[in-house]
Design an enzyme around this catalytic site. Structure first.
Site, PDB file in Angstrom:
ATOM      1  N   GLY A   1      50.648  26.296  34.827  1.00 31.64           N
ATOM      2  CA  GLY A   1      49.384  26.581  34.165  1.00 31.64           C
ATOM      3  C   GLY A   1      48.253  25.758  34.733  1.00 31.64           C
ATOM      4  O   GLY A   1      48.465  24.862  35.567  1.00 31.64           O
ATOM      5  N   PRO A   2      47.034  26.010  34.290  1.00 31.22           N
ATOM      6  CA  PRO A   2      45.865  25.283  34.787  1.00 31.22           C
ATOM      7  C   PRO A   2      45.926  23.816  34.384  1.00 31.22           C
ATOM      8  O   PRO A   2      46.695  23.421  33.506  1.00 31.22           O
ATOM      9  CB  PRO A   2      44.681  26.005  34.124  1.00 31.22           C
ATOM     10  CG  PRO A   2      45.233  27.282  33.607  1.00 31.22           C
ATOM     11  CD  PRO A   2      46.675  27.048  33.328  1.00 31.22           C
TER      12      PRO A   2
ATOM     13  N   GLY B   1      45.162  20.425  32.479  1.00 34.31           N
ATOM     14  CA  GLY B   1      44.685  20.064  31.160  1.00 34.31           C
ATOM     15  C   GLY B   1      45.237  20.873  30.017  1.00 34.31           C
ATOM     16  O   GLY B   1      44.736  20.778  28.890  1.00 34.31           O
TER      17      GLY B   1
ATOM     18  N   LYS C   1      50.980  20.270  30.192  1.00 33.94           N
ATOM     19  CA  LYS C   1      52.298  20.426  30.821  1.00 33.94           C
ATOM     20  C   LYS C   1      53.073  19.110  30.804  1.00 33.94           C
ATOM     21  O   LYS C   1      54.248  19.061  30.432  1.00 33.94           O
ATOM     22  CB  LYS C   1      52.122  20.920  32.264  1.00 33.94           C
ATOM     23  CG  LYS C   1      51.416  22.265  32.373  1.00 33.94           C
ATOM     24  CD  LYS C   1      51.368  22.756  33.794  1.00 33.94           C
ATOM     25  CE  LYS C   1      50.520  21.871  34.682  1.00 33.94           C
ATOM     26  NZ  LYS C   1      49.103  21.879  34.305  1.00 33.94           N
TER      27      LYS C   1
ATOM     28  N   SER D   1      42.327  43.117  41.743  1.00 32.06           N
ATOM     29  CA  SER D   1      41.962  43.424  40.351  1.00 32.06           C
ATOM     30  C   SER D   1      40.479  43.733  40.165  1.00 32.06           C
ATOM     31  O   SER D   1      40.070  44.074  39.063  1.00 32.06           O
ATOM     32  CB  SER D   1      42.360  42.271  39.433  1.00 32.06           C
ATOM     33  OG  SER D   1      41.706  41.077  39.812  1.00 32.06           O
TER      34      SER D   1
ATOM     35  N   LYS E   1      42.268  36.260  31.748  1.00 27.83           N
ATOM     36  CA  LYS E   1      41.031  37.031  31.916  1.00 27.83           C
ATOM     37  C   LYS E   1      40.399  37.336  30.557  1.00 27.83           C
ATOM     38  O   LYS E   1      39.164  37.270  30.402  1.00 27.83           O
ATOM     39  CB  LYS E   1      41.336  38.315  32.671  1.00 27.83           C
ATOM     40  CG  LYS E   1      41.756  38.085  34.117  1.00 27.83           C
ATOM     41  CD  LYS E   1      42.163  39.387  34.800  1.00 27.83           C
ATOM     42  CE  LYS E   1      42.581  39.125  36.258  1.00 27.83           C
ATOM     43  NZ  LYS E   1      43.035  40.358  36.924  1.00 27.83           N
TER      44      LYS E   1
END
Length: 791
Positions: free
Chosen positions: A361-362, A364, A367, A684, A727
């Site tokens: 994941g991004p 912050g 994790k 996309s 998104k």
């Protein structure tokens, strides 16, 4: 000198008295001392002294014969004058003889008290050829060279050789100096030809010089080694004396005893303990001043400090684990449920092989803190291994002990730090490793993360297998695509896409505000931050998937409050939304919706990035030209192909969209994606590009509150894409109300938080016609929400 009473004999001119020698060969022109003890040899010396005649020195073929005859004497000997004679008390006689010339024995003459023989004198040729002169010059150089290699040789001998000019004289003198077999000397004596004798002497001399050189080199090396050994011995004795005076003697023995006890207490497997004790015996025999001593001592310390013995495991309490996860993290329900399932399996089968979880994941989103919560729930030590920037395989497997400064790899170092073989080990930033000329560190992870192999993991420094099967590995990554497929195959991927605005607010109220208050020395009642202010910080001062920058902004607010309290301006600080402009400055982000107006040729797309989702505008315009498609904004190859496909589809559907064919003649279509400094790629954006071009050519504006994503085909179908949750969250952060999605992505809406699904509208697209109907306004009309396919 005492004279003997022996009767004086007159010998014919061709008869001479002989002195047989057992191991002496006398050469002409050479002065040599001899010792005689046999009766006949003594009679020969006394006869020569009385008659003042020369004697014959000849070598015996068999040294064991006491009374040699013709057959036991060599045929060639040397005529010599007795220069000096000394008789000792033990009956032996010593004489100094000067060689004169060679002779050959023809027969032995009987009837004398000494050995007499009829001889033939051998005359040497006086002719000197050029080859002979060359051999003489070379022999003189070699003879002087060998004198320099022999110890205790007087300098006068070298001058004598230098002064000798006659080849035969030089050959005989040099032959007498040779330290060689007696048979070789007799062979040289029997060599009558001058040139042949020079060659033989030179050959023997050359061989002896090489032997002497080698012997001298060996002697010098041995002397240096002996001197170095003696010096070290002296220094060690002095060191022992100094240590004794300081009361420090016996420290080495104490260290050996401590290591021996540590090996016993370490709980190593039997074969590994045998190896460790073998190294300990080497260390015991090794001097402490040796450079290898410290290296081996460090190695044994590593071996004894590793957690070889498996500790007693604490039973897992699933209710306590749920409470820990709820206390540490807000939201992430699906991830929490997977962790509880993982702990349940561990409880039912403690000896089972634990799966390797990988949180993706991004930055912050929590994790690393999830790994810490798992360790707390298991009540096991937690250790973190940062793999970001690791480019050397030795950092994972360790260096071999032969290298200077060798160390174990990161895995073994972390195990020693944790102190338990069943610890929770987090492999952080696993996607940031890079290969280099030192090897690929991700290849070393294949053995570490494979449950079939990691029970015998071998670190290069340790040189023995170590069992990693009880370690619970947890990996983290920002982008899983950067992880090699073989490594990815060994892990279970768990996505952490990011937080909604409501989740961020709850995280701030539960964790961040309190943590930043304590970090800045504030009590809870000294600084109050209203929920409205927190919402404003989320919306206007941060744009991220996680909460890292959000926490930094809260820290800035807390520092402002700490300054005011420290200056005694006030005891309590209340911060609301209106005060943020003074503290944090002007708003850093604005809703993109406010900047966007209903203009033809502009569509809002959705994109996925490693730090979460984001929105982007697709701008299209027409200029006079030759029919080219101009693309700008650092677009990748896939995105360029999507733009070309969108334009082709517009031309193919021109009649259905009421676009005159002549509108495409003599123009260039320029399609631009702002933020041109940022590279962009992916399929996309196909729907957004199609809508932007359709809006441009139909002169119908795009609804400014609608965002879209999806891949488009030349048949007009809308194909599914990834990153739907990220998104949709990006669209919500931007203030958009409606999102157009491919119909085949409907299943991904289950991952979207319930609050977001309730607050937003989703239109599912099957074809490009659905996108046009949902996104484009009629010319000159206001935007309206379509009443079909709402989810």
């Amino acid at each position: 000198m005492e004279q003997s009473a022996t009767t004086q004999f007159e010998l014919p001119a061709d008869v001479i008295a002989l002195v047989p020698m057992r191991n002496v060969v006398l050469f002409p022109h050479v002065l040599m001392p001899i010792t005689v003890g046999r009766v006949k040899s003594i009679a020969t010396i006394e006869h020569a002294l009385q008659s003042k005649t020369p004697i014959g020195i000849v070598l015996q073929k068999d040294a064991t014969v006491d009374n040699p005859g013709f057959d036991t004497l060599c045929s060639i000997g040397t005529i010599a004058n007795v220069v000096r004679h000394i008789a000792s008390e033990d009956g032996t006689h010593h004489a100094v003889c000067q060689g004169m010339e060679r002779f050959q024995i023809e027969e032995i003459i009987e009837g004398y008290p000494f050995i007499a023989a009829r001889i033939k004198r051998i005359k040497e040729s006086t002719h000197i050829a050029t080859q002979t002169e060359a051999l003489t010059l070379q022999l003189r150089e070699r003879a002087i060279e060998i004198l320099s290699l022999l110890p205790g040789v007087p300098a006068e001998l070298a001058h004598a050789l230098q002064a000798t000019r006659t080849p035969s004289h030089l050959a005989d003198i040099t032959a007498s100096l040779l330290d060689t077999e007696i048979s070789e000397k007799q062979m040289l004596l029997e060599t009558i030809d001058i040139e042949e004798r020079l060659q033989k002497v030179l050959q023997i001399l050359t061989r002896r010089i090489e032997v002497l050189r080698l012997s001298q080199e060996i002697g010098e090396r041995t002397k240096e080694q002996m001197e170095d050994r003696e010096r070290k011995y002296l220094l060690r004795e002095q060191l022992k004396a100094i240590q004794k005076e300081l009361g420090e003697d016996g420290e080495d023995d104490q260290e050996i005893a401590q290591l021996d006890q540590a090996i016993t207490d370490a709980g190593m497997p039997s074969d590994i303990e045998t190896q460790a004790r073998k190294e300990l015996q080497r260390l015991q025999r090794m001097p402490s001043a040796s450079s290898e001593y410290s290296m081996l001592h460090t190695y044994l310390e590593w071996m004894t400090e590793l957690p070889w013995r498996l500790p007693e495991e604490t039973p897992i309490d699933l209710n306590a684990a749920r409470q820990i996860l709820e206390a540490d993290h807000f939201g992430l329900e699906r991830i929490k449920q997977r962790i509880i399932e993982f702990l349940a399996v561990q409880k039912l089968k403690p000896q089972g092989r634990a799966p390797i979880l990988c949180f993706v994941g991004p930055p912050g989103v929590g994790k690393t803190s999830l790994g810490q919560s798992i360790a707390r729930a298991l009540q096991r030590p937690f250790v973190r291994v940062s793999l970001g920037g690791v480019h050397d395989e030795a950092e994972m497997r360790g260096h071999r002990r032969t290298y200077v400064g060798a160390m174990p790899g990161n895995i073994v170092q972390s195990l020693r730090k944790a102190g338990a073989r069943n610890c929770v080990m987090m492999l952080d930033e696993i996607d940031k490793m890079t290969a280099s000329i030192q090897g690929d560190p991700s290849a070393a992870l294949l053995e570490i993360l494979d449950p079939e192999q990691n029970s015998t993991f071998r670190d290069n420094y340790l040189g023995v297998p170590f069992d990693l099967s009880r370690v619970i590995f947890i990996a983290t990554a920002n982008v899983i695509d950067n992880v090699p497929p073989p490594v990815r195959d060994r892990m279970e991927i768990i996505d952490l896409p990011g937080y909604t605005q409501e989740e961020k607010l709850q995280i701030a109220l539960r964790y961040l505000v309190q943590r930043q208050s304590e970090a800045n020395g504030l009590r809870e009642d000294q600084c109050t931050l209203t929920p409205a202010a927190l919402v404003s910080i989320i919306a206007d001062y941060t744009r991220e998937a996680g909460v890292r920058q959000f926490e930094r902004e809260i820290g800035r607010v807390m520092r402002h409050a700490a300054l005011r309290i420290a200056e005694d301006e006030q005891q309590q600080v209340h911060i609301d939304e209106a005060a943020l402009d003074t503290i944090l400055g002007a708003k850093k982000f604005e809703h993109e919706l406010a900047l966007h107006t209903d203009l033809p040729g502009v569509a809002t797309g959705l994109a996925w990035t490693p730090v979460g989702g984001d929105i982007l505008f697709i701008e299209a315009t027409r200029v006079n030209g030759s029919g080219r498609l101009i693309l700008t904004g650092q677009l990748g190859d896939v995105m360029k192909e999507s733009a070309q496909a969108a334009l082709t589809l517009i031309k193919a559907r021109a009649s259905d969209l009421n676009i005159p064919v002549s509108l495409f003649d003599g123009i260039d279509v320029h399609l631009h994606v702002p933020a041109g400094a940022i590279p962009k790629d992916g399929p996309s954006a196909g729907v957004a590009m199609f809508i932007a071009l359709a809006s441009l050519f139909t002169n119908r504006p795009v609804r400014h509150d609608v965002a879209m994503t999806g891949e488009i085909s030349l048949r007009g179908l809308v194909l599914p894409v990834g990153g739907i949750k990220e998104k949709i969250l990006a669209a919500q952060r931007a203030g958009l109300q409606t999102v157009l999605l491919p119909a085949r992505n409907q299943k991904d809406l289950r991952d979207v938080p319930e609050a977001t699904r309730t607050a937003m509208q989703f239109i599912l697209l099957e074809t490009a016609d659905d996108a046009i109907q949902a996104a484009l306004n009629s010319a000159g009309t206001q935007s309206s929400v379509p009443a079909f396919k709402l989810v």
